[in-house]
Motif scaffolding. Structure first.
Motif, PDB file in Angstrom:
ATOM      1  N   ALA A   1     -34.483  75.178   1.254  1.00 45.03           N
ATOM      2  CA  ALA A   1     -33.292  74.442   1.681  1.00 45.03           C
ATOM      3  C   ALA A   1     -32.295  74.279   0.542  1.00 45.03           C
ATOM      4  O   ALA A   1     -31.082  74.271   0.762  1.00 45.03           O
ATOM      5  N   ALA A   2     -32.791  74.176  -0.709  1.00 41.92           N
ATOM      6  CA  ALA A   2     -31.907  73.919  -1.851  1.00 41.92           C
ATOM      7  C   ALA A   2     -31.010  75.097  -2.180  1.00 41.92           C
ATOM      8  O   ALA A   2     -29.957  74.911  -2.790  1.00 41.92           O
ATOM      9  N   VAL A   3     -31.412  76.311  -1.819  1.00 43.02           N
ATOM     10  CA  VAL A   3     -30.650  77.492  -2.230  1.00 43.02           C
ATOM     11  C   VAL A   3     -29.799  78.067  -1.111  1.00 43.02           C
ATOM     12  O   VAL A   3     -29.249  79.154  -1.247  1.00 43.02           O
ATOM     13  N   ARG A   4     -29.690  77.365  -0.005  1.00 46.14           N
ATOM     14  CA  ARG A   4     -28.856  77.893   1.082  1.00 46.14           C
ATOM     15  C   ARG A   4     -27.400  77.970   0.661  1.00 46.14           C
ATOM     16  O   ARG A   4     -26.704  78.929   0.927  1.00 46.14           O
ATOM     17  N   GLY A   5     -26.946  76.921  -0.010  1.00 44.17           N
ATOM     18  CA  GLY A   5     -25.615  76.938  -0.616  1.00 44.17           C
ATOM     19  C   GLY A   5     -24.525  77.377   0.336  1.00 44.17           C
ATOM     20  O   GLY A   5     -24.412  76.923   1.467  1.00 44.17           O
TER      21      GLY A   5
ATOM     22  N   TYR B   1     -30.336  84.794   8.846  1.00 41.40           N
ATOM     23  CA  TYR B   1     -28.907  84.593   9.094  1.00 41.40           C
ATOM     24  C   TYR B   1     -28.357  85.762   9.896  1.00 41.40           C
ATOM     25  O   TYR B   1     -28.530  86.924   9.515  1.00 41.40           O
ATOM     26  N   ARG B   2     -27.692  85.426  10.991  1.00 39.72           N
ATOM     27  CA  ARG B   2     -27.016  86.454  11.779  1.00 39.72           C
ATOM     28  C   ARG B   2     -25.586  86.586  11.258  1.00 39.72           C
ATOM     29  O   ARG B   2     -24.859  85.596  11.134  1.00 39.72           O
ATOM     30  N   ILE B   3     -25.200  87.818  10.947  1.00 35.63           N
ATOM     31  CA  ILE B   3     -23.872  88.085  10.397  1.00 35.63           C
ATOM     32  C   ILE B   3     -22.900  88.327  11.538  1.00 35.63           C
ATOM     33  O   ILE B   3     -23.115  89.205  12.382  1.00 35.63           O
ATOM     34  N   ASP B   4     -21.821  87.544  11.549  1.00 36.46           N
ATOM     35  CA  ASP B   4     -20.771  87.709  12.543  1.00 36.46           C
ATOM     36  C   ASP B   4     -19.838  88.822  12.058  1.00 36.46           C
ATOM     37  O   ASP B   4     -19.104  88.650  11.082  1.00 36.46           O
TER      38      ASP B   4
ATOM     39  N   THR C   1     -29.090  84.279  -3.953  1.00 43.56           N
ATOM     40  CA  THR C   1     -29.797  83.107  -4.457  1.00 43.56           C
ATOM     41  C   THR C   1     -30.979  82.747  -3.569  1.00 43.56           C
ATOM     42  O   THR C   1     -32.039  82.361  -4.045  1.00 43.56           O
ATOM     43  N   SER C   2     -30.810  82.874  -2.255  1.00 47.55           N
ATOM     44  CA  SER C   2     -31.827  82.412  -1.322  1.00 47.55           C
ATOM     45  C   SER C   2     -32.844  83.477  -0.952  1.00 47.55           C
ATOM     46  O   SER C   2     -33.928  83.145  -0.479  1.00 47.55           O
ATOM     47  N   GLY C   3     -32.506  84.766  -1.142  1.00 50.59           N
ATOM     48  CA  GLY C   3     -33.400  85.812  -0.695  1.00 50.59           C
ATOM     49  C   GLY C   3     -33.587  85.801   0.808  1.00 50.59           C
ATOM     50  O   GLY C   3     -34.642  86.196   1.329  1.00 50.59           O
ATOM     51  N   ALA C   4     -32.568  85.321   1.546  1.00 46.21           N
ATOM     52  CA  ALA C   4     -32.678  85.191   2.994  1.00 46.21           C
ATOM     53  C   ALA C   4     -32.677  86.563   3.670  1.00 46.21           C
ATOM     54  O   ALA C   4     -32.297  87.575   3.082  1.00 46.21           O
TER      55      ALA C   4
END
Length: 657
Positions: free
Chosen positions: A387-391, A476-479, A504-507
């Protein structure tokens, strides 16, 4: 000898008090010199000015050295300061000005007056290129010819001479002065910057960061200033004036303030991709600055090439190593807490680039939440770090809360096996890339790209959710509408901003219907085709270097560029569900709490529908049943099926044996 006859010890004065006493003696000596020249016999003879002790340097002498003043120029500064601070000297100057050939009734001396009264005069002291006017030590304004204009000391210089802490009023609100801090931790990069800045006035240290993060650059700049023992004059490019003349004046005042404050200028820019105008103003300012400076979020080297007079040091600032951040986060804990947290932090910090400032908050919250239970710490620390790296990524894409697991997917075994392989790679990436050395062996191509191909509704997005759940990572879905722009160069900027935030998040990034963005490169017929191909090439490069997983979904695999397909590690084909899969999908759509009546699932399975269609029909049928106040019966489902087939512009085949 009586004890009362002993000489009393003189009180030890601090520098400020000694400076004021010394300055008052200088004014007294100047009064005596002027009185003798005016043949004013009523004036008392003043002693010569005192010599400076070896352990004491008054502000006026320091000012003389800083700006290279001649003896005459030094006395001009002393005279201008004296008429402001010494009333007797001011009256004496008033008398002398009334007797001057121009007979000016003023207590403010002119340059002509200084030439007549002070020792070793020289006319070029009035030149704009000499220190008095170049560094704004005095103001010489008016409608008269320059020699006849009144001389007035600059307010900031007057404060400096009297030893008062101050800053130029024209810089207040633009510049923040930070006193020199401690040098913890000392780093080789900080020492390198300090050595470069200490080599001369023309030194310029430019710092950058791969993701544009400013805090690591600030920390390194502060450490370098601490190495030098220098204060920092911090300002931001977005606050600079736009007028070139104002920028030149601000640069002159900054150089002067840096000299007076024993400071180094630190100029911050936004990431160049987002602040082209501010970057241009910053470059103009740097072209005028003469003293050493540090630039944070510096432009590319090509844009700095105009600063040829500078000796430039360029550094790319790295994040604090995970081990260093972990050690800092564990300070102040008991031995048992530190041991349990160290084991929990190790895998989390290898996945998430948590800033040191946020890591301490993560540790505090994890301890409070789990009561330092080792069995609970690991999941809690991972979740809090995540949660901290979502930024900024939350503002650039849509985060999908994944509630789907592999057991919820209805797919052939070969598809499920491919999806589990992707999830396994995400989970074991730190060991393979870090412990086994694959990252050091090959720094390129370490990212993972997967293509999910299949008709709409065959479960591609569900599969991405299942991978995210298994790897405990954000999805994350990219619009595409927010990424693709008709303006040349804007698409690359949007993509750069997106990937930098994601690093940062490696999402996991999900590009839905990617054929709209990753289509085949066209033959170049005009400039628009050329820039479109550049966009695709840039995108391929960013996907290849991104350290996380990029998932691309498409309904038309054949529409993708072949060069792009070569960079994809996994290609998963989602087939149209067969009758058995469709029956399973139908049964899965109705929760256990739903009031389900008699439903012909075998008959429904014969309908040629995808999982997405089936989910839509089940939900519509539930609302129809709720509106009717009864159970979800076959009639409600049939009505929802008819509506879905009408939407698909297909004939209703009916349900039954």
């Amino acid at each position: 000898m009586n004890m009362h006859d002993r000489p009393q010890a003189q009180p030890v004065l601090d520098w400020a008090s000694r400076n004021q006493h010394w300055l008052a003696a200088q004014f007294a000596a100047l009064r005596g010199r002027l009185a003798r020249q005016l043949r004013d016999t009523s004036a008392n003879a003043e002693p010569p000015p005192p010599e400076c002790a070896d352990d004491f340097e008054p502000a006026l002498e320091a000012l003389t050295k800083l700006f290279g003043l001649s003896a005459f120029e030094r006395d001009v500064v002393l005279l201008a300061a004296g008429v402001e601070l010494d009333s007797a000297l001011r009256r004496l100057v008033g008398v002398a000005m009334a007797q001057a050939p121009e007979a000016i009734a003023s207590t403010q001396p002119t340059f002509n007056f200084a030439m007549q009264m002070l020792s070793e005069p020289h006319w070029d002291a009035l030149s704009p290129l000499r220190p008095l006017r170049r560094w704004r030590l005095i103001a010489c304004e008016g409608r008269e010819a320059p020699p006849r204009r009144p001389i007035q000391i600059d307010e900031r210089v007057l404060h400096y001479l009297t030893g008062l802490p101050a800053m130029d009023a024209r810089l207040i609100g633009l510049v923040r002065c930070e006193p020199v801090g401690s040098i913890e931790p000392d780093t080789p990069q900080a020492n390198t910057i300090a050595h470069a800045l200490g080599t001369g006035a023309a030194a310029l240290a430019t710092l950058g960061h791969a993701r544009g993060e400013i805090e690591p650059q600030r920390d390194l700049a502060r450490a370098a200033l601490a190495c030098l023992g220098a204060n920092g004059l911090w300002l931001h490019a977005r606050d600079l004036p736009h007028d070139p003349r104002e920028l030149a004046e601000i640069a002159r005042l900054l150089d002067r303030e840096a000299a007076l404050s024993d400071a180094i200028i630190a100029l911050e820019l936004d990431r160049p991709i987002e602040a082209a105008d501010a970057e241009a103003h910053a470059m103009t300012l740097l072209a005028h600055l003469m003293g050493p400076a540090i630039v944070l979020n510096a432009p590319e080297p090509a844009r700095l090439s105009r600063l040829r007079q500078r000796r430039m040091l360029r550094l790319q600032v790295a994040d604090a190593p995970a081990a260093a951040r972990q050690v800092a986060a564990l300070r102040g804990l008991t031995r048992e807490q530190a041991a349990a947290l160290a084991a929990a932090l190790r895998p989390a910090l290898r996945q998430f680039d948590v800033p040191a400032a946020d890591l301490r908050l993560v540790v505090t919250e994890a301890l409070a939440e789990t009561q330092a239970d080792p069995a609970l710490l690991g999941p809690a620390v991972w979740r809090l770090c995540r949660a901290a790296v979502r930024g900024g990524l939350d503002t650039l894409a849509q985060r999908i809360d994944s509630r789907v697991g592999f057991d919820d997917l209805v797919a052939p075994p070969v598809v499920t096996a491919q999806l589990r392989a992707i999830a396994n790679e995400l989970q074991h990436r730190p060991r393979v890339h870090g412990d086994w050395g694959f990252a050091a062996h090959n720094g390129r191509g370490l990212g993972t790209a997967a293509l999910f191909a299949g008709e709409s509704g065959t479960g591609k997005t569900y599969a991405a959710e299942a991978i995210a759940s298994a790897a405990a990572l954000d999805l994350y879905r990219i619009d595409l509408a927010s990424v693709v722009s008709k303006y040349i160069g804007e698409t690359e900027k949007n993509l750069s901003r997106l990937f930098e935030a994601a690093e940062t998040s490696g999402a996991i990034l999900l590009f839905d219907e990617a054929d709209a963005l990753f289509g085949k490169r066209s033959e170049v017929r005009d400039s628009h085709d050329r820039f479109a191909n550049i966009e695709i090439a840039y995108l391929l490069q960013r996907i290849e270097t991104y350290r996380g997983l990029v998932i691309l979904t498409t309904n038309m695999k054949s529409a993708l560029d072949r060069a792009f397909l070569r960079r994809i590690r996994y290609v998963v084909q989602f087939p149209y569900p067969d009758a058995a899969a469709r029956e399973t999908l139908w049964r899965m759509q109705f929760p256990s709490d739903a009031p389900l009546g008699e439903v012909d699932f075998a008959g429904l399975a014969r309908l040629q529908l995808t999982g997405g269609n089936i989910r839509a029909i089940a939900l519509n049928a539930a609302f129809l049943a709720a509106a009717g106040g009864g159970r979800i019966e076959q009639d409600a489902i049939n009505a929802a099926v008819r509506a879905e087939f009408s939407k698909l512009e297909r004939p209703w085949p009916g349900v039954g044996p």
